[in-house]
Design a protein around this motif. Structure first.
Motif, PDB file in Angstrom:
ATOM      1  N   THR A 193      12.124  -7.499  43.144  1.00 53.27           N
ATOM      2  CA  THR A 193      12.227  -7.296  44.405  1.00 53.27           C
ATOM      3  C   THR A 193      11.491  -5.651  44.346  1.00 53.27           C
ATOM      4  O   THR A 193      11.266  -4.969  43.368  1.00 53.27           O
ATOM      5  CB  THR A 193      13.568  -7.173  45.194  1.00 53.27           C
TER       6      THR A 193
ATOM      7  N   ALA B 199      14.825 -17.869  40.125  1.00 50.02           N
ATOM      8  CA  ALA B 199      14.964 -19.317  40.885  1.00 50.02           C
ATOM      9  C   ALA B 199      15.108 -20.168  40.026  1.00 50.02           C
ATOM     10  O   ALA B 199      14.093 -20.389  39.374  1.00 50.02           O
ATOM     11  CB  ALA B 199      13.874 -19.075  42.212  1.00 50.02           C
TER      12      ALA B 199
ATOM     13  N   PHE C 275      17.808 -15.216  51.622  1.00 50.41           N
ATOM     14  CA  PHE C 275      17.417 -14.355  50.338  1.00 50.41           C
ATOM     15  C   PHE C 275      17.125 -12.891  50.702  1.00 50.41           C
ATOM     16  O   PHE C 275      17.475 -12.135  49.870  1.00 50.41           O
ATOM     17  CB  PHE C 275      15.947 -14.980  50.084  1.00 50.41           C
TER      18      PHE C 275
ATOM     19  N   LYS D 179      14.977 -17.739  54.234  1.00 48.66           N
ATOM     20  CA  LYS D 179      14.523 -16.274  54.152  1.00 48.66           C
ATOM     21  C   LYS D 179      15.592 -15.424  54.569  1.00 48.66           C
ATOM     22  O   LYS D 179      15.727 -14.362  54.073  1.00 48.66           O
ATOM     23  CB  LYS D 179      13.076 -16.228  55.301  1.00 48.66           C
TER      24      LYS D 179
ATOM     25  N   LEU E  34      10.120 -16.530  48.810  1.00 52.02           N
ATOM     26  CA  LEU E  34      10.366 -15.212  47.896  1.00 52.02           C
ATOM     27  C   LEU E  34       9.075 -14.384  47.987  1.00 52.02           C
ATOM     28  O   LEU E  34       9.273 -13.175  48.178  1.00 52.02           O
ATOM     29  CB  LEU E  34      10.647 -15.517  46.606  1.00 52.02           C
ATOM     30  N   GLU E  35       7.988 -14.843  47.672  1.00 53.09           N
ATOM     31  CA  GLU E  35       6.793 -13.980  47.757  1.00 53.09           C
ATOM     32  C   GLU E  35       6.742 -13.416  49.247  1.00 53.09           C
ATOM     33  O   GLU E  35       5.924 -12.342  49.340  1.00 53.09           O
ATOM     34  CB  GLU E  35       5.608 -14.884  47.292  1.00 53.09           C
TER      35      GLU E  35
ATOM     36  N   VAL F 222      15.103 -11.387  40.569  1.00 54.75           N
ATOM     37  CA  VAL F 222      15.589 -12.639  41.169  1.00 54.75           C
ATOM     38  C   VAL F 222      15.128 -13.767  40.109  1.00 54.75           C
ATOM     39  O   VAL F 222      14.036 -13.881  39.611  1.00 54.75           O
ATOM     40  CB  VAL F 222      14.452 -13.021  42.512  1.00 54.75           C
TER      41      VAL F 222
ATOM     42  N   MET G  72      18.939 -10.548  48.010  1.00 50.16           N
ATOM     43  CA  MET G  72      17.974  -9.699  47.438  1.00 50.16           C
ATOM     44  C   MET G  72      18.355  -8.088  47.219  1.00 50.16           C
ATOM     45  O   MET G  72      17.891  -7.379  46.548  1.00 50.16           O
ATOM     46  CB  MET G  72      16.634  -9.601  47.554  1.00 50.16           C
TER      47      MET G  72
ATOM     48  N   ILE H 282       8.754 -10.143  47.040  1.00 52.64           N
ATOM     49  CA  ILE H 282       9.250 -10.380  45.630  1.00 52.64           C
ATOM     50  C   ILE H 282       7.986 -10.546  44.870  1.00 52.64           C
ATOM     51  O   ILE H 282       7.413 -11.700  44.850  1.00 52.64           O
ATOM     52  CB  ILE H 282      10.397 -11.183  45.838  1.00 52.64           C
TER      53      ILE H 282
END
Length: 399
Positions: free
Chosen positions: A283, A291, A231, A228, A258-259, A289, A235, A263
């Protein structure tokens, strides 16, 4: 689960043009033109000798093979007097051909003695060995189109036409993070069950085809808090690329992290091999993003199929165009997905063939190192036959 085309369409809807900048010519390599470039004058700008030899009137050699030598002209000089019948001048490659001369006979086809030159070729054509004014390009004709990547020869053409500053597309910022407890920085020599971070270097190298340079970050462990933190910082870039931790394993935390950072996912999983677990999102600031799964060939494939088209769209470049070559040998596959596989090219011109590299799956980064690029085995085709044409994508495009 989306097809490649469906997933790519979703991605391209979020491309944003980053604007333009005027930069010095010496910094333009692999940048993308933001405007059409016009020729500032005719090229060549004068009738130029293409050979070392003698400039003359071709008609003067109809009745005699000997002419009077009246001047020696070198590149950068100019011959002012009119060339009279029966006369010739010595001339070097790149020198301006006098207005009264219509041909250049190369020095190998002549012999000089004092003020006379005897020629051993006949007949002599008008116009031979002369590069005529404007035959390369005319003043105000388009030299290079907007959206063109500036390669070394194109940079040279810009210099030739006097463009000291060039308008180019601004570059998107990119952040790259590899993840996984087993992934170590290249500088470390860990135990055998650890692997070095090759994905960051593959992605950085592929991005440099577009003059995008980004720092290497140390790999991030499979820890939600550490992920976290990384990222949240990454981001902020226009494009965040992550490798590893996106599948369905117990330590695949990336999608959830990410969520949790708000995002918004566009999709998770695509009908592609390698690279099926791909996760893509946007974002709150509308940055994108990507992944990617962690295996090296999956990362490189995802870049070629999804990230590179997105970057090209942002920069105002045309879509990628694959090459098509026949297969050198048959190939079978077991999945119903579109499948990309590393290949080398054998032969040249009309005899070029695609030959699969020995390949042990998407974790086999050594296979990619020996490949010229990727070829596509389409969904729904169990076998590619020998001599069947397939789409080939080289590692680097400059169009």
């Amino acid at each position: 689960m989306h097809t490649i085309r469906e997933a790519l369409n979703l991605i391209l809807q979020h491309s944003r043009y980053p604007g333009t900048a005027i930069i010095p010519l010496e910094h333009t390599l692999y940048r993308v033109l933001a405007e059409d470039i016009l020729a500032d004058r005719d090229y060549p700008p004068f009738n130029r000798s293409a050979m070392d030899g003698y400039a003359l009137r071709s008609g003067d050699l109809k009745d005699s093979n000997s002419l009077k030598l009246v001047y020696e002209l070198r590149a950068g000089d100019h011959f002012e007097p009119r060339l009279q019948p029966g006369e010739c001048i010595g001339i070097t490659t790149g020198a301006p051909v006098p207005a009264d001369a219509d041909t250049v006979v190369r020095v190998e086809d002549a012999a000089s003695a004092g003020s006379r030159v005897t020629f051993s070729v006949a007949p002599v054509r008008g116009g031979q060995n002369i590069a005529f004014r404007g035959e390369d390009i005319r003043a105000q004709d388009v030299l290079l189109l907007k959206g063109t990547s500036i390669t070394a020869p194109r940079q040279a053409a810009l210099a030739m036409t006097g463009h000291t500053g060039v308008a180019v597309s601004r570059l998107p910022s990119v952040a790259i993070y590899s993840t996984g407890n087993e992934v170590q920085p290249v500088r470390k020599n860990g135990p055998p069950h650890h692997i070095r971070d090759s994905n960051s270097y593959a992605l950085r190298g592929l991005l440099q085809s577009y003059a995008i340079h980004t720092p290497v970050h140390d790999p991030v462990p499979d820890d939600p808090a550490a992920l976290k933190r990384a990222f949240r910082k990454g981001m902020q870039a226009d494009i965040l690329i992550i490798s590893g931790g996106v599948s369905r394993g117990a330590a695949d935390y990336v999608p959830g992290v990410l969520e949790a950072l708000d995002i918004q996912p566009l999709f998770h999983r695509v009908r592609i091999k390698p690279g099926n677990p791909l996760w893509v999102g946007v974002t709150p600031a509308k940055n994108i993003v990507f992944a990617l799964p962690g295996n090296p060939v999956a990362v490189q494939t995802a870049f070629k199929v999804f990230i590179e088209p997105f970057i090209r769209s942002c920069l105002g470049m045309p879509p990628l165009r694959p090459y098509y070559f026949p297969m050198n040998i048959p190939r079978r596959k077991r999945t119903a997905f579109d499948e990309y596989f590393p290949v080398v090219l054998h032969g040249v011109d009309k005899h070029t063939r695609v030959h699969p590299v020995a390949y042990n799956g998407s974790g086999d980064g050594i296979a990619a190192a020996h490949a010229d690029g990727l070829a596509l085995h389409p969904a729904g085709r169990e076998t590619l036959e020998q001599q069947e044409e397939v789409a080939f994508y080289p590692w680097h495009h400059w169009f």
